[in-house]
Design an enzyme around this catalytic site. Structure first.
Site, mmCIF file in Angstrom:
data_model
loop_
_atom_site.group_PDB
_atom_site.id
_atom_site.type_symbol
_atom_site.label_atom_id
_atom_site.label_comp_id
_atom_site.label_asym_id
_atom_site.label_seq_id
_atom_site.Cartn_x
_atom_site.Cartn_y
_atom_site.Cartn_z
ATOM 1 N N CYS A 134 0.942 -1.192 -0.028
ATOM 2 C CA CYS A 134 -0.095 0.278 -0.187
ATOM 3 C C CYS A 134 0.725 1.259 0.130
ATOM 4 O O CYS A 134 1.337 1.434 1.008
ATOM 5 C CB CYS A 134 -0.962 -0.151 1.285
ATOM 6 S SG CYS A 134 -1.860 1.499 1.471
ATOM 7 N N CYS A 137 -0.328 4.145 2.505
ATOM 8 C CA CYS A 137 -0.163 3.599 3.857
ATOM 9 C C CYS A 137 1.390 4.093 4.098
ATOM 10 O O CYS A 137 1.510 4.704 5.270
ATOM 11 C CB CYS A 137 -0.455 2.235 4.017
ATOM 12 S SG CYS A 137 -2.132 1.746 3.398
ATOM 13 N N ASP A 138 2.067 3.622 3.024
ATOM 14 C CA ASP A 138 3.681 3.540 3.701
ATOM 15 C C ASP A 138 4.503 4.389 2.952
ATOM 16 O O ASP A 138 5.663 4.517 3.175
ATOM 17 C CB ASP A 138 4.162 2.173 3.733
ATOM 18 C CG ASP A 138 3.240 1.404 4.300
ATOM 19 O OD1 ASP A 138 2.842 1.603 5.359
ATOM 20 O OD2 ASP A 138 3.045 -0.129 4.071
#
Length: 309
Positions: A134, A137-138
């Site tokens: 992701c 997300c990261d």
């Protein structure tokens, strides 16, 4: 006894739409979602092809708007995963991971799909330590660093474009000689050669790093040439695994495990319907998930009406 006309499993776009349509039809509804409502929409930085938002919308904003649509409706919510589902005649029993039992005459499965790993040694060990599924997300953890993206579909291309705004350089690796993603994304990638290196006909053979990812071994599938690629991050987008582990074998699947339905979202088991990414279909997008959810809800309502006789 937690008895409902319908239980909806999953609160992504398909599940939220199905629950909305069912409760507005007068059905008693339970919505089961282990995580935050929104599904994979929450992992999408921006959505540009959902009607009504010509300038695009952030994934979290659309997910919040979907969830808010249910706020004033009488829907019982359960925050747990589903451990199993069993069916007998027109009765379905769902056993949740927290021990709760739900009983329903109809079930709409909108459990989505999770990202498929590459299946390499050390991939699990390095997940969260350089390996991710992701970018939204990261991605910020790799600001100013070199990263690699593996995949050839829309998600891989979109996430490469997103990461190109954060990383010093993105290496986009695809095992085939052409991408499967939409031309608009291919053109955007091609327009950024200074930020995105495209590496075709190539697979990742090995991950390097004791505690954190330090690099990859790549092999060209045509020439056999091997090269080392030092990167701090690897983002994997090579397909999805449907969330169907809790379903009985009687619910038919395709060769990849996605649920087979007819045009009305009916599965092979009467009273069980499927919608969204968990279903075998060509296009997995927010707009098609919502459409699936509406169709499944209408079909489930018609089924319930027949049971009333």
């Amino acid at each position: 006894m937690n008895v409902y006309d319908a239980v909806v499993v999953g609160a992504g776009p398909a599940g939220i739409t199905a629950a909305l349509y069912l409760v507005r039809s007068g059905c008693s509804v339970a919505l089961v979602e282990k995580l935050t409502p929104g599904g994979q929409v929450l992992q999408t930085e921006a959505i540009e092809n959902y009607p009504g938002f010509p300038k695009g919308i952030k994934g979290w904003e659309l997910a919040d708007a979907f969830a808010a649509h249910l706020d004033e409706l009488e829907i019982d919510r359960f925050t747990s995963g589903v451990a199993s589902l069993s069916s007998e005649d027109s009765a379905h029993t769902l056993r949740l991971e927290d021990g709760t039992e739900l009983h329903a005459r109809a079930v709409v499965v909108c459990s989505g799909a999770r990202h498929r790993p590459l299946g390499l040694p050390d991939e699990g060990r390095l997940t969260g330590h350089g390996v991710s599924y992701c970018a939204v997300c990261d991605g910020n953890f790799f600001r100013g660093l070199e990263v690699a993206v593996v995949g050839g579909g829309n998600t891989a291309l979109e996430e490469s474009l997103y990461l190109a705004r954060l990383a010093s350089r993105v290496h986009l690796i695809h095992r085939r000689d052409t991408f499967r993603g939409a031309k608009v994304y291919q053109d955007r990638v091609a327009s950024m050669p200074d930020r995105i290196e495209v590496i075709l006909d190539t697979v990742v053979e090995k991950l390097h790093g004791a505690r954190e990812l330090e690099g990859l071994t790549l092999r060209n599938r045509v020439t056999g040439a091997v090269r080392e690629l030092p990167v701090s991050g690897l983002f994997v987008f090579v397909g999805n695994i449907p969330g169907t582990d809790f379903l009985p074998d009687a619910v038919r699947r395709d060769s990849q495990g996605f649920l087979l339905t007819d045009a009305e979202m009916r599965t092979s088991v009467p009273g069980i319907f499927a919608a969204g990414d968990v279903r075998a279909k060509l296009c997995r997008q927010v707009v098609t998930a919502a459409g699936d959810g509406a169709t499944a809800a209408q079909a489930a309502f018609a089924y319930l009406e027949q049971l009333h006789g």
